[in-house]
Enzyme design. Structure first.
Site, PDB file in Angstrom:
ATOM      1  N   SER A 159       0.007  -0.936  -6.232  1.00 17.66           N
ATOM      2  CA  SER A 159       0.301  -2.117  -7.047  1.00 17.66           C
ATOM      3  C   SER A 159       1.089  -1.741  -8.295  1.00 17.66           C
ATOM      4  O   SER A 159       0.943  -0.652  -8.846  1.00 17.66           O
ATOM      5  CB  SER A 159      -1.000  -2.774  -7.490  1.00 17.66           C
ATOM      6  OG  SER A 159      -1.702  -3.295  -6.397  1.00 17.66           O
ATOM      7  N   GLU A 175       5.682 -33.931  -0.646  1.00 15.50           N
ATOM      8  CA  GLU A 175       4.496 -33.465  -1.350  1.00 15.50           C
ATOM      9  C   GLU A 175       4.904 -32.720  -2.613  1.00 15.50           C
ATOM     10  O   GLU A 175       6.006 -32.165  -2.703  1.00 15.50           O
ATOM     11  CB  GLU A 175       3.676 -32.532  -0.440  1.00 15.50           C
ATOM     12  CG  GLU A 175       2.881 -33.282   0.615  1.00 15.50           C
ATOM     13  CD  GLU A 175       1.657 -33.993   0.036  1.00 15.50           C
ATOM     14  OE1 GLU A 175       1.810 -35.134  -0.420  1.00 15.50           O
ATOM     15  OE2 GLU A 175       0.568 -33.410   0.036  1.00 15.50           O
ATOM     16  N   HIS A 201       0.804  -1.212   0.000  1.00  8.52           N
ATOM     17  CA  HIS A 201       0.000   0.000   0.000  1.00  8.52           C
ATOM     18  C   HIS A 201       0.842   1.270   0.000  1.00  8.52           C
ATOM     19  O   HIS A 201       0.353   2.343  -0.304  1.00  8.52           O
ATOM     20  CB  HIS A 201      -0.981  -0.019   1.182  1.00  8.52           C
ATOM     21  CG  HIS A 201      -2.182  -0.874   0.907  1.00  8.52           C
ATOM     22  ND1 HIS A 201      -3.442  -0.540   1.335  1.00  8.52           N
ATOM     23  CD2 HIS A 201      -2.319  -2.026   0.227  1.00  8.52           C
ATOM     24  CE1 HIS A 201      -4.316  -1.469   0.931  1.00  8.52           C
ATOM     25  NE2 HIS A 201      -3.638  -2.375   0.254  1.00  8.52           N
ATOM     26  N   LYS A 220     -14.145  -8.125  -8.968  1.00  3.12           N
ATOM     27  CA  LYS A 220     -13.285  -8.971  -9.804  1.00  3.12           C
ATOM     28  C   LYS A 220     -12.637 -10.057  -8.940  1.00  3.12           C
ATOM     29  O   LYS A 220     -12.530 -11.211  -9.361  1.00  3.12           O
ATOM     30  CB  LYS A 220     -12.220  -8.103 -10.473  1.00  3.12           C
ATOM     31  CG  LYS A 220     -11.504  -8.816 -11.601  1.00  3.12           C
ATOM     32  CD  LYS A 220     -10.588  -7.864 -12.353  1.00  3.12           C
ATOM     33  CE  LYS A 220      -9.919  -8.623 -13.494  1.00  3.12           C
ATOM     34  NZ  LYS A 220      -8.893  -7.822 -14.170  1.00  3.12           N
ATOM     35  N   ASP A 221     -12.206  -9.687  -7.742  1.00  2.00           N
ATOM     36  CA  ASP A 221     -11.628 -10.679  -6.832  1.00  2.00           C
ATOM     37  C   ASP A 221     -12.678 -11.692  -6.400  1.00  2.00           C
ATOM     38  O   ASP A 221     -12.375 -12.876  -6.232  1.00  2.00           O
ATOM     39  CB  ASP A 221     -11.021  -9.995  -5.593  1.00  2.00           C
ATOM     40  CG  ASP A 221      -9.652  -9.399  -5.884  1.00  2.00           C
ATOM     41  OD1 ASP A 221      -9.142  -8.642  -5.034  1.00  2.00           O
ATOM     42  OD2 ASP A 221      -9.085  -9.699  -6.953  1.00  2.00           O
TER      43      ASP A 221
END
Lengths: 420, 189, 260
Positions: free
Chosen positions: A216, A284, A212, A240-241
Site C-alpha cells: 500500500s 441515478e 500486494h 480497524k477495517d
C-alpha cells in the site's frame, strides 16, 4: 516457504494447495504501513459491499422475472409477498448507492495521496476498469424494475451510441435487439447484470494482486523502507477495517430501514410507458456528474470553439466528453509529473485538489437540474474546469510546484507526529 | 522494502499491561466475537427464510371446494398445490364394494380409514407408480377391473376406494389432508 | 483534520441540496403533514387505515384500481379472515375459461366472486376501457401512489384538498378542474371528496380534511405494507450495531495502543 502448521488437516491441505499459507501471507502477516489513516478503509469496504451486492442480487434473481409484462409486478411481489423480500430489495438498491459513495471516496483518496504514481500505475488503471464495469452494471441493473426511469433512462443512453460514425444506428438497433427499448433489451440487460459483477470480481482479484506486489501507499507518500515502517495486517488492520465496517453498516442500514427511497426517483414506481415521457429524465445520482458533462456541450460547437473543419454534432461531442472524462483518468499517472506523491507535502496541489472535488460535486448537482439557464452555464464551466485541472493544472504543478520537505521514512513521520 | 517473514518485526502485539490487561483484552475480544457471530447468524436468517414459500404461494396452499353441485356417481377434479385431486360422490354400490375388503395385498387399508364421510372419496389423482394421472373421472373412461381408476401408463388399477389392486403401483392413491367446513364444503390442505 | 471536516461538511451540504433539488416548479410544494408512519418510531394507526379503506372502496374504487393489493392483505388492517373473505365475496372478478373453453358469454365476461387469494378487483378491464369511461383521461393505479410522487402522502393529501376556484385570468381547459397542487394546475379528476360523503363506522366526523387524511394514510400502507415491521426491525438492528461498533472501537484502541 511452506510454513509448518501444527494442525495436520491444515498441513495436508496446504501441501497440496497452498491456500492457507497464501491467506496467511496476504492477510495475516502482510506488512502494511503503520501510518494508514481511515481513508484507507474504503478499499476493503468496497470489497465487502461487492459481496453484499452479489448475495442480495442472487436472492432477488430467484424471484424476478425479466419480461416487460411481468418485471414490475415481480418486483412488487418481492416487496410484498416474498419473505424478507422488501429487505433484500432495499439492501440491494441502497447497497448500490453505498458502493458508489465508497468507490468515489476511494478514488479521491488515490488522487490526493498520489496512489496512482509509479509503481502503482496498473493498480490505478485496473481500478478505473472496475469503475467502468460498475457503471455498466448499475446502468443495466436500473432498467430491471421496468419503471418509467428504467425505460426512459435506457432509451436516452442507448440512443447515444448512434453518434458512432457510419455504424451508429446499426449499433443501437443491435443493442436494443429491436427498433426500440423493449423485451429483448430487458432480457439481455438482465443477463448482463448477472454477469458483470463477476467480471468486477475478477478485476478486483487483479487489483489486489497488483496492490500486494508493491504494498500500500501511505499518507506520507514515502515508500516502505524497512520493518520499522510496517505492522502486520492482522490484527491491526483487520480490527480497524472491522470497526470501519461497523460504522459503515450503521449508515447503510440506517438508510435501508428508515429512508430506503432517499437515493431513488419516485417516477420509477410508475410502470414503464413508452407513450408517456417523464417531465425530467434523470439517471441515478452517481451518474449525475457525467450526465451534466453530456449535456454541457453547446449546440453550436463551431461557434464556441472557433474554427473546426469537421462538423461534429453537440450530441456526439457530449458523448466524447462524457466517456473522455473517465478514460482520461487512466492517464493520470503520466499527467501528474510531480516527484512527490502525497498532497500533504504539496500545498498548492492540495488546494487544487479540493477545488477539483468541489467541482465534481457541483457537476453532480447540475446533472440533477434541468439543462437550462444559469445551470447550463455553470455545468459548462465545471466541465471545462474538470478537463483543465487534469490536462493543465496537474502537469504544470508537477513541474513547477515547490513541495514541502518529505520525512525520511514512514516511522520517522509517525514518531515526529507523536512527539508533537 | 519489507520482507516476507511471518512475524512483521517491531510491530507485533505484545501484552504490555501484564496479566490483568491480557484478561481484559480477552474479555473484550471474546464478547466482540460473540456479538459478531450472533450478528452474522441473525443476518443469515432472512436469506434462508426468503427461499421458503412466499405469502402468495401460501395463500393458495388451501383450496375450498363446494360439493353441492356434485351428484351421486359423479366425480370432479380440482387443483390443489399444483396437483389434481379426485372428488367422487360414491353410489351405495360403490361404497359397499369399498367396505367389503381391505383392498389389495400391496397396501391393505380399510375404507373408513380413507374417508371422513362414506359417500365422499377425496384422493390425489396421481398414480403412485411413476406419476401419471389415472383415468376414470369422466363417463366413458376405462375404470379398470376394480371399477375405480385405471392408469394407462403401466396398467395400475385402483378400486372404488382408490386402493391399488393390480399393476406396478406400490401404494394406494394418497388421501390429502382435508376437513369438512360445512355439510357440503371441504377445505383441502 | 480541519480540511477533512470542511470536506465532509461540503459533501453533506451539496448532497442534501442535490437530493432535494426541485423539478421545474409548475405547482406549489405540498405542505408537510404529520403521519403516524413518520419517523423512527413510525407505525400504522389501524383505525385510520380501516377508515381509509372505506373511503377507497366507496369513493375511489369506482375509477382507480389498487392491483398490487390482494384481499388477504386486508387482514393487516385489522379485519378478521372471515371479514376479509366477506369483503372479497362482495366483489366479482373475471373467471377462467369454463369447461367449454369460453371466457365470455353473450359478449360479457364470465365472473365469479373473489377469493382471499385474488388481487382486489379493478373497476375497468383494461387501460383503454378506463380512458373510454373518463373522457380519454386515465385514472392511475393507486397501489404505489405515495411512493410514485414527490411529496408522497403530503402531496396526495394536498391534492385531494387543493381544489379551488382558478385565479383571475387562468385559462381552464374544457372538462378540467383547477387544483393548486397538481403539476400544471389542471387535473381531469373532479374533486372526489364531499363533506359527509361516507358515514364512518367508528363514528369519526367525515370532514373533507379527515377523509383525505384517512385515505392518504391508507395509501401509505398500500405502498409500504412492510413499513411498521421495517422500522421496528431497524431500531433493533441499529441498536445492536451501535453496541457492536462500540465494542469494535474499544478493541481497536486496545490493539493499537502499543503502536501509538
Amino acid at each position: 516457504m511452506a510454513t509448518e502448521y501444527k494442525n495436520p488437516v491444515l498441513r495436508w491441505i496446504d501441501y497440496r494447495l497452498p491456500i492457507i499459507s497464501m491467506l496467511e501471507h496476504s492477510a495475516v502477516s502482510y506488512p502494511t504501513p503503520k501510518n494508514l489513516n481511515y481513508w484507507w478503509n474504503f478499499g476493503s469496504l468496497a470489497g465487502i459491499v461487492l459481496v453484499i451486492m452479489i448475495a442480495t442480487g442472487v436472492f432477488l434473481a430467484m424471484q424476478y422475472t425479466p419480461h416487460t409484462m411481468m418485471a414490475f409486478d415481480s418486483v412488487e411481489r418481492i416487496m410484498r409477498d416474498v419473505n424478507y423480500g422488501w429487505l433484500i430489495r432495499y439492501l440491494h438498491v441502497n447497497g448500490a448507492s453505498m458502493f458508489f459513495i465508497i468507490v468515489y471516496i476511494h478514488m479521491f483518496r488515490g488522487m490526493y495521496y498520489g496512489s496512482y504514481k509509479e509503481p502503482r500505475e496498473l493498480l490505478w488503471i485496473i481500478g478505473v476498469l472496475i469503475f467502468l464495469t460498475m457503471m455498466a452494471t448499475a446502468f443495466v441493473g436500473y432498467t430491471l424494475p421496468w419503471g418509467q426511469m428504467s425505460f426512459w433512462g435506457a432509451t436516452v443512453i442507448t440512443n447515444l451510441f448512434s453518434v458512432v460514425p457510419f455504424v451508429g444506428d446499426w449499433i443501437v438497433q443491435w443493442l436494443w435487439g429491436g427498433f426500440s427499448v423493449d423485451n429483448p433489451t430487458l432480457n439481455r440487460f438482465f443477463a448482463l447484470h448477472y454477469l458483470l459483477p463477476f467480471i468486477i470480481f475478477a478485476l478486483v482479484f487483479l487489483h489486489l494482486w497488483a496492490l500486494h506486489t508493491h504494498k500500500s501507499n501511505n499518507p506520507s507518500g514515502v515508500e516502505i523502507k524497512g520493518d520499522k515502517d510496517t505492522i502486520p495486517f492482522h490484527p491491526y488492520y483487520t480490527i480497524k477495517d472491522s470497526f470501519g465496517l461497523g460504522v459503515f453498516l450503521l449508515i447503510y442500514l440506517g438508510f435501508t430501514f428508515f429512508a430506503p427511497n432517499f437515493f431513488g426517483e419516485p417516477d420509477n414506481y410508475i410502470p414503464a410507458d413508452p407513450l408517456v415521457t417523464p417531465a425530467h429524465i434523470v439517471p441515478e445520482w452517481y451518474f449525475l456528474p457525467f450526465y451534466a458533462m453530456l449535456r454541457a456541450v453547446p449546440d453550436n460547437f463551431i461557434d464556441v470553439f472557433g474554427i473546426l473543419p469537421i462538423i461534429i454534432s453537440a450530441k456526439a461531442a457530449g458523448v466524447v466528453v462524457m466517456f473522455g472524462s473517465i478514460i482520461l483518468l487512466i492517464f493520470l499517472p503520466w499527467l501528474d509529473t510531480s516527484k512527490v506523491r502525497s498532497a500533504n507535502f504539496r500545498p498548492v496541489f492540495k488546494w487544487f485538489f479540493w477545488l477539483f472535488l468541489l467541482n465534481c460535486l457541483m457537476l453532480g448537482y447540475v446533472g440533477g437540474q434541468p439543462a437550462e439557464g444559469a445551470m447550463l452555464t455553470i455545468g459548462r464551466l465545471c466541465t471545462f474546469w474538470y478537463f483543465f485541472h487534469l490536462l493543465v493544472v496537474v502537469p504544470f504543478l508537477g513541474k513547477y510546484e515547490r513541495t514541502l520537505p518529505l520525512p525520511e521514512s514512514i516511522s520517522a513521520a509517525v514518531m515526529a507526529k507523536e512527539s508533537k | 522494502m519489507a520482507d516476507h517473514t511471518t512475524t512483521a518485526g517491531h510491530g507485533a502485539p505484545h501484552g504490555s499491561h501484564g496479566d490483568e490487561g491480557d484478561s481484559r483484552r480477552d474479555f473484550l475480544l471474546l464478547s466482540t466475537i460473540a456479538v459478531g457471530v450472533t450478528g452474522a447468524g441473525l443476518a443469515a436468517w432472512p436469506f434462508i427464510d426468503t427461499m421458503n414459500p412466499s405469502k402468495d404461494v401460501l395463500a393458495l396452499a388451501s383450496t375450498e371446494v363446494d360439493l353441492s353441485p356434485i351428484g351421486e356417481g359423479q366425480s370432479i377434479t380440482v387443483m390443489w398445490r399444483g396437483k389434481p385431486v379426485f372428488i367422487r360422490k360414491r353410489t351405495p354400490g360403490e361404497i359397499a364394494e369399498a367396505q367389503k375388503s381391505m383392498g389389495g395385498d400391496k397396501d391393505p387399508q380399510a375404507d373408513d380409514k380413507r374417508t371422513k364421510k362414506p359417500e365422499w372419496l377425496v384422493v390425489i389423482g396421481i398414480c403412485t407408480h411413476l406419476g401419471c394421472i389415472p383415468l376414470g373421472q369422466r363417463t366413458g373412461d376405462p375404470k379398470g377391473d376394480y371399477n375405480g381408476w385405471f392408469c394407462p401408463c403401466h396398467g395400475s388399477a385402483y378400486d372404488t376406494s382408490g386402493r391399488i389392486r393390480v399393476g406396478p403401483a406400490p401404494r394406494n392413491l394418497d388421501v390429502p389432508p382435508y376437513q369438512f367446513t360445512g355439510d357440503t364444503t371441504i377445505l383441502i390442505g | 483534520m480541519k480540511s477533512t471536516i470542511l470536506a465532509a461538511i461540503a459533501v453533506c451540504a451539496l448532497s442534501i441540496a442535490g437530493a432535494t433539488s426541485a423539478s421545474a416548479a409548475e405547482s406549489i410544494k405540498a405542505p408537510a403533514q404529520k403521519w403516524s408512519t413518520d419517523g423512527v418510531a413510525g407505525h400504522f394507526d389501524r383505525a385510520q387505515l380501516k377508515r381509509g379503506w372505506q373511503i377507497y372502496k366507496s369513493v375511489c374504487a369506482a375509477c382507480h384500481s389498487v392491483h398490487q393489493l390482494s384481499y388477504r392483505n386486508l387482514v393487516d388492517l385489522g379485519f378478521s379472515e372471515a371479514e376479509a373473505k366477506a369483503i372479497a365475496a362482495g366483489d366479482n372478478v373475471p373467471a377462467g375459461p369454463n369447461d367449454a373453453g369460453e371466457t365470455h358469454v353473450d359478449g360479457q365476461p364470465i365472473m365469479r366472486p373473489a377469493l382471499l387469494s385474488d388481487k382486489i378487483a379493478a373497476p375497468y378491464a383494461n387501460a383503454k376501457a378506463a380512458r373510454a369511461a373518463n373522457n380519454g383521461a386515465f385514472p392511475p393505479d393507486l397501489s404505489l401512489m405515495t411512493k410514485a410522487r414527490k411529496g408522497g402522502a403530503d402531496y396526495v393529501h394536498a391534492l385531494l384538498t387543493g381544489y379551488k376556484e382558478p385565479p383571475a385570468g387562468f385559462q381552464l381547459q374544457l372538462g378540467m378542474n383547477y387544483n393548486a397542487y397538481f403539476p400544471g394546475y389542471q387535473i381531469a379528476m373532479p374533486a372526489p371528496l364531499v363533506e359527509g360523503a361516507v358515514t364512518y363506522e367508528d363514528g369519526t366526523n367525515a370532514t373533507i380534511d379527515q377523509m383525505s387524511k384517512d385515505v392518504s394514510a391508507f395509501l401509505i400502507w398500500s405502498a409500504e405494507p412492510e413499513l411498521e415491521n421495517r422500522k421496528r426491525m431497524g431500531i433493533k438492528i441499529l441498536a445492536f450495531l451501535l453496541v457492536f461498533t462500540a465494542l469494535l472501537f474499544a478493541l481497536k484502541r486496545r490493539i493499537w495502543s502499543d503502536v501509538h
